[in-house]
Design an enzyme around this catalytic site. Structure first.
Site, PDB file in Angstrom:
ATOM      1  N   HIS A 124       0.866  -1.186   0.000  1.00  0.00           N
ATOM      2  CA  HIS A 124       0.000   0.000   0.000  1.00  0.00           C
ATOM      3  C   HIS A 124       0.901   1.234   0.000  1.00  0.00           C
ATOM      4  CE1 HIS A 124      -2.831   2.969   1.681  1.00  0.00           C
ATOM      5  NE2 HIS A 124      -3.811   2.136   1.382  1.00  0.00           N
ATOM      6  N   ASP A 201       2.754  -4.209   8.220  1.00  0.00           N
ATOM      7  CA  ASP A 201       1.565  -3.381   8.040  1.00  0.00           C
ATOM      8  C   ASP A 201       0.368  -4.316   8.235  1.00  0.00           C
ATOM      9  OD1 ASP A 201      -0.664  -2.147   7.046  1.00  0.00           O
ATOM     10  OD2 ASP A 201       0.249  -1.541   5.143  1.00  0.00           O
ATOM     11  N   GLN A 204      -4.895  -5.038   7.173  1.00  0.00           N
ATOM     12  CA  GLN A 204      -5.882  -6.035   6.719  1.00  0.00           C
ATOM     13  C   GLN A 204      -5.806  -7.315   7.539  1.00  0.00           C
ATOM     14  OE1 GLN A 204      -8.139  -5.180   4.684  1.00  0.00           O
ATOM     15  NE2 GLN A 204      -7.225  -3.271   3.972  1.00  0.00           N
ATOM     16  N   LYS A 227     -10.568  -0.233  10.241  1.00  0.00           N
ATOM     17  CA  LYS A 227     -10.684  -1.484   9.474  1.00  0.00           C
ATOM     18  C   LYS A 227     -10.994  -2.658  10.398  1.00  0.00           C
ATOM     19  CE  LYS A 227      -7.516   0.409   6.165  1.00  0.00           C
ATOM     20  NZ  LYS A 227      -7.888   0.420   4.743  1.00  0.00           N
ATOM     21  N   CYS A 364      -4.634   2.150  -3.804  1.00  0.00           N
ATOM     22  CA  CYS A 364      -3.417   2.725  -3.211  1.00  0.00           C
ATOM     23  C   CYS A 364      -2.234   1.775  -3.334  1.00  0.00           C
ATOM     24  CB  CYS A 364      -3.629   3.114  -1.751  1.00  0.00           C
ATOM     25  SG  CYS A 364      -4.850   4.379  -1.531  1.00  0.00           S
TER      26      CYS A 364
HETATM   27  N1  PMP Z   1      -1.941  -0.493   4.601  1.00  0.00           N
HETATM   28  C1  PMP Z   1      -2.911  -1.267   4.101  1.00  0.00           C
HETATM   29  C2  PMP Z   1      -2.599  -2.684   3.721  1.00  0.00           C
HETATM   30  C3  PMP Z   1      -4.196  -0.752   3.952  1.00  0.00           C
HETATM   31  O1  PMP Z   1      -5.161  -1.519   3.456  1.00  0.00           O
HETATM   32  C4  PMP Z   1      -4.452   0.589   4.322  1.00  0.00           C
HETATM   33  C5  PMP Z   1      -5.807   1.208   4.148  1.00  0.00           C
HETATM   34  N2  PMP Z   1      -6.359   0.989   2.864  1.00  0.00           N
HETATM   35  C6  PMP Z   1      -3.396   1.338   4.863  1.00  0.00           C
HETATM   36  C7  PMP Z   1      -2.164   0.769   4.990  1.00  0.00           C
HETATM   37  C8  PMP Z   1      -3.586   2.761   5.308  1.00  0.00           C
HETATM   38  O2  PMP Z   1      -4.480   2.813   6.372  1.00  0.00           O
HETATM   39  P1  PMP Z   1      -5.069   4.209   6.867  1.00  0.00           P
HETATM   40  O3  PMP Z   1      -5.535   4.924   5.627  1.00  0.00           O
HETATM   41  O4  PMP Z   1      -6.190   3.828   7.765  1.00  0.00           O
HETATM   42  O5  PMP Z   1      -3.968   4.920   7.564  1.00  0.00           O
END
Ligand code: PMP
Length: 406
Positions: A124, A201, A204, A227, A364
């Site tokens: 991401h 990270d 998920q 999430k 993203c």
């Molecule tokens: N890493 C992963 C794997 C994600 O899915 C996301 C959110 N789509 C993020 C980081 C970023 O999370 P946040 O926007 O809540 O900071």
């Protein structure tokens, strides 16, 4: 729903807990953000409507009580992640802030020009851009572990790429595009084998599989509350105590200090040192309620439930000729796909007409899209509240797409 849950292996039926999911709406965008159970909404309403006050400062009873509640949320988060102590949990806005904190504090203080960072092709942007900014600032090199043919992180390739110049490996525990689950223990062993730290990270992962940071053995773990069925604006960074203690403060302000004078300011110990300013007090209470909710059901049951939905979706979608599925067969809770000749945005628009909410885009993860050779994918992601009717609605919607574009 949660009291009798532990021994029940039937499909979960939790829709009644989620007031924002109306009858007949298939919400399949949980990887972007999860819907909230009433227990979380109630905790937030109580926090603002009954017990509200600031934390860490007030000498009056209400504030002392709120401080206890805020710190109880920290302890609950620590227990949820298998951390050794609550002092290892820093409350942040979300995973994005957690990773930026590690880059700006640990990265700036521990890394030097010529050091290397290892990321993967499926990360991401939140786990790419902070490292690029750091690399530019202090002269680091970034290497990228490729994906396997089924879009998981290729740990064999990673083993071959690692050198003692690598000081940090930062990987998604579960891919937000495909749901591919990393073998986090092996990743840790590989990183530690060359003396590198491992950051996971966990955005998920925490809503989908049981996570124990001590069992994994990693060094940093980041996730976002929203999430995990909790509020937006709150998340956690876990790092081992000795690592956190050695990290310099990041943002300066109230709460993060020990003593301030114009000559010299000293800082509070971790984790307070990393929480400048008035925190998201009620967000922490909401996160606490979310963790209680998820643990009350049991992550093993949530995982099994989502795995069954993924298996159904993959089987039925792959029976449609023009559909290409991404990701490993055992993906956790997420199915990315393409319909030949149809832009994913059109797929999502047509599905929306049939009350099915999926995500279409680059998620993203633009470098991953580049590696796949596609501009975007369509992504259906499941949560504990989804059921076989949602899968049927998804499949019917995709069949309709193929008829319209056929
Ligand atoms: N890493 C992963 C794997 C994600 O899915 C996301 C959110 N789509 C993020 C980081 C970023 O999370 P946040 O926007 O809540 O900071």
């Amino acid at each position: 729903t949660t009291d009798t849950a532990t021994t029940d292996t039937r499909a979960l039926d939790l829709l009644a807990d989620f007031p924002a999911i109306p009858e007949g709406w298939a919400y399949l965008d949980t990887a972007a953000t999860a819907q909230k159970p009433q227990a979380v909404i109630d905790a937030i309403a109580r926090g603002y409507g009954e017990t509200y006050a600031t934390v860490h400062r007030g000498v009056y009873q209400r504030s002392a009580d709120m401080t206890l509640a805020y710190e109880a949320a920290r302890a609950r988060t620590a227990k949820f992640l298998g951390a050794e102590s609550a002092d290892e949990i820093v409350f942040v806005r979300g995973a994005t802030e957690a990773i930026n904190l590690v880059a700006d504090s640990w990265g700036v203080s521990q890394l030097k020009a010529g050091d290397r960072i290892l990321l993967s092709a499926l990360e991401h942007h939140a786990n790419i851009v902070p490292w690029q900014m750091l690399a530019e600032r202090i002269g680091l090199a970034i290497d990228v572990v490729p994906m396997t043919d089924d879009q998981a992180i290729d740990l064999d390739a990673m083993a071959a790429m690692l050198t003692d110049r690598h000081k940090l490996v930062a990987l998604a525990h579960i891919s937000n595009v495909t749901g591919a689950v990393l073998d986090a223990k092996r990743a840790t062993e590989l990183a530690h084998g060359v003396g590198a730290k491992l950051l996971l990270d966990g955005c998920q992962a925490v809503p989908r599989i049981a996570v124990d940071v001590q069992e994994i053995g990693c060094d940093f773990y980041a996730f976002s509350g929203h999430k995990l069925y909790g509020p937006t604006g709150i998340g956690a960074l876990w790092a081992r105590k000795e690592i956190l203690d050695a990290m310099p403060p990041w943002q300066g302000g109230g709460s993060m200090i020990d003593r301030v004078t114009f000559e010299k300011t000293t800082y509070a110990p971790a984790p307070g040192r990393f929480e400048a300013g008035t925190p998201h007090i009620v967000g922490a209470l909401g996160l606490h309620a979310a963790i209680d909710y998820v643990d009350g059901i049991g992550l093993d049951r949530i995982h099994a439930h989502e795995a069954a939905l993924v298996a159904q979706a993959r089987e039925k979608l792959s029976a449609i000729n023009s559909v290409r599925l991404f990701g490993p067969a055992d993906s956790a809770g997420i199915v990315s796909f393409a319909v030949e000749g149809v832009h994913p945005h059109d797929v999502a628009t047509i599905l929306d007409e049939g009350q099915v909410a999926i995500r279409a885009g680059h998620h993203c993860a633009q470098p991953m899209m580049d590696a796949l050779g596609v501009p975007a994918t369509a992504r259906a992601s499941f949560g504990a509240y989804n059921n076989a009717r949602d899968v049927a609605a998804l499949v019917a919607g995709v069949e309709r797409v193929t008829r319209i574009f056929g």
